[in-house]
Scaffold this active site. Sequence first.
Site, PDB file in Angstrom:
ATOM      1  N   VAL A  86       0.846  -1.200   0.000  1.00  9.69           N
ATOM      2  CA  VAL A  86       0.000   0.000   0.000  1.00  9.69           C
ATOM      3  C   VAL A  86       0.877   1.244   0.000  1.00  9.69           C
ATOM      4  O   VAL A  86       0.656   2.187  -0.759  1.00  9.69           O
ATOM      5  CB  VAL A  86      -0.921  -0.007   1.244  1.00  9.69           C
ATOM      6  N   ALA A 137      -1.307 -16.131  -1.069  1.00 11.97           N
ATOM      7  CA  ALA A 137      -0.833 -17.187  -0.163  1.00 11.97           C
ATOM      8  C   ALA A 137      -1.884 -17.502   0.897  1.00 11.97           C
ATOM      9  O   ALA A 137      -2.632 -16.627   1.329  1.00 11.97           O
ATOM     10  CB  ALA A 137       0.457 -16.735   0.504  1.00 11.97           C
ATOM     11  N   GLY A 192     -14.190  11.422   7.549  1.00  9.07           N
ATOM     12  CA  GLY A 192     -13.066  11.066   8.424  1.00  9.07           C
ATOM     13  C   GLY A 192     -11.973  12.118   8.351  1.00  9.07           C
ATOM     14  O   GLY A 192     -11.443  12.389   7.277  1.00  9.07           O
ATOM     15  N   GLY A 252      -9.026  11.970   9.992  1.00  6.94           N
ATOM     16  CA  GLY A 252      -7.746  11.425  10.443  1.00  6.94           C
ATOM     17  C   GLY A 252      -6.672  11.811   9.436  1.00  6.94           C
ATOM     18  O   GLY A 252      -6.910  12.609   8.517  1.00  6.94           O
ATOM     19  N   ALA A 253      -5.482  11.215   9.592  1.00  7.79           N
ATOM     20  CA  ALA A 253      -4.346  11.597   8.741  1.00  7.79           C
ATOM     21  C   ALA A 253      -4.669  11.426   7.255  1.00  7.79           C
ATOM     22  O   ALA A 253      -4.432  12.338   6.460  1.00  7.79           O
ATOM     23  CB  ALA A 253      -3.129  10.760   9.125  1.00  7.79           C
ATOM     24  N   ARG A 271      -8.857   1.874   8.503  1.00  8.69           N
ATOM     25  CA  ARG A 271      -8.409   0.725   7.723  1.00  8.69           C
ATOM     26  C   ARG A 271      -8.525  -0.528   8.568  1.00  8.69           C
ATOM     27  O   ARG A 271      -8.488  -0.465   9.797  1.00  8.69           O
ATOM     28  CB  ARG A 271      -6.954   0.932   7.272  1.00  8.69           C
ATOM     29  N   ALA A 278       4.346   3.042   7.810  1.00  5.51           N
ATOM     30  CA  ALA A 278       5.248   2.225   6.994  1.00  5.51           C
ATOM     31  C   ALA A 278       6.552   1.917   7.737  1.00  5.51           C
ATOM     32  O   ALA A 278       7.049   0.785   7.714  1.00  5.51           O
ATOM     33  CB  ALA A 278       5.558   2.961   5.695  1.00  5.51           C
ATOM     34  N   HIS A 287      22.896  27.504  12.258  1.00  4.56           N
ATOM     35  CA  HIS A 287      22.118  28.673  11.833  1.00  4.56           C
ATOM     36  C   HIS A 287      22.436  29.011  10.385  1.00  4.56           C
ATOM     37  O   HIS A 287      23.585  28.899   9.986  1.00  4.56           O
ATOM     38  CB  HIS A 287      22.486  29.870  12.724  1.00  4.56           C
TER      39      HIS A 287
END
Length: 464
Positions: free
Chosen positions: A39, A112, A177, A179-180, A268, A315, A436
């Site tokens: 993803v 699988a 939603g 959220g992020a 998710r 991730a 700086h």
Amino acid sequence: MSYDVIVIGAGPGGYVAAIRAAQLGGKVLLVEKDRLGGVCLNRGCIPTKTLLKSADKWRELQHCGEFGLKAGEIGFDFTAVAARRDAVVAQLRGGVEQLVKSNDIEIKYGTAQLRGGSRVTIQEQDGSCEVEGKAIILATGSSPVALPVPGGDLPGVINSDHLLAMNHVPASMLVIGAGAVGIEFAAIYQAFGCDVTVVEMMPGILPNLDSDIVKRAGLALRKQGLKMLTNTKVTGIAAADGLLNVTVDNGKGTQQIVVENVLMAAGRRANTTGLGLEDAGVAVERSGIPVNDRLETNVPRIYAIGDVTGRMMWAHAASAAGVVAAENAMGGHSQIDFRAVAGGIFTTPEIAMVGLTEQEAGPDIKVGRFNFAANGKAVSLGETDGLVKIIADAATDKVVGVHIMGPHASDLIMEGALAIQHGLTASQLAHTIHPHPTLCETVGEAAHGVNGDIIHQVKMKPRR
Ligand code: FAD
């Protein structure tokens, strides 16, 4: 065929686990039913950040006069923006393929399924095969949740996968939603001229973030034109002349919002179905596959990592878990340490955080804050919106939380992650000399602020 380690899923958790197991001398099979990179690379981190870069450049172009620059006719071609998105993803996917192959990892493209014991069947395009692994690492990730809203299955109601496959900008979009994921998409598409409304059932946007950051982020996003309705639920979606008529309810009344697309971004779910967990006796909960600090499931020699565990859905957390699981699968004794996992939300300005929020940390704390508006580099960049907030334990001075909204917050946050991981005090952070002119001076100043000795802050004189 028999392997030392079979890794199921080639996202940032799975392919990293495969590489680590191969580095340790294992004969490794990596199974992927879709594309290498999972993803994150194909439908998450990378395509969104690539779109965000185009959105930022477009914003900069519109404000280039502020930098003394003149441009002729300006505009954007979203088809070309989307083509760049796809090219970046393809380039990075090629890189992952090269990495995996150079480590002599065998790749099988197929689905699988665990069969019990060390056996796994793989359904490939042209038939199925059975393989055996001395250890198995489950890294099957997560998928977007479809909310059970009436009309939620209408054409035009999309999830993040669908939006990232689109090559145009809808005229209007309602995002469910805040959220992020929801906020990132909302901000990106708003920048490209989409009329975006975000609907969140919780009292605030970005739930779980530090309240200072949420306040500042809300102001910044609203200034960019985003409409955000909190304490509000979507109760139904109906088709209306090729558009979608969305009913929202804030507890005091309902409202209709007509949009071209509705984006479901309300969470998710771990990919656990069809994986043969029952056959193998692997326990599963609603949030995902439970594991211990060695990433072991309840079945010996079967490990689980990343989003499928429902913990720390980032991730980099999946990759870190991949390394630990692979080391244990190869006979090691590694443990995951999730104390200092930083997170980033890639809006403009960026938001990043690590450790405890002020709400979580309780009363025995000291807090230092420093605004980007007082930082020379931020002023020269023309990116002065935001702050660094550092929370330290009142008794020990140890840093327990760092929260940043501002330019390059996702890079600056690593100073906080290092401090928390290694038990540094705010004073140690403050007395590490910051170069700086840089943005990281804001972290140094906020750390000074924890003990009340910020230099670049105008001193307020008491009124006579
Ligand atoms: P995944 O990346 O989900 O990979 C799992 C893989 O397993 C998939 O390729 C899937 O095809 C495969 N698979 C599943 N079942 C089987 C099976 N039975 N057989 C074979 N293969 C199978 N995180 C960040 O850290 N930073 C970000 O900026 C960020 N942005 C995001 C933006 C969006 C829009 C989204 C949706 C997510 C974002 N994330 C971000 C989260 C991040 O993508 C995930 O945390 C990460 O991908 C999880 O990695 P994973 O390896 O656990 O699983």
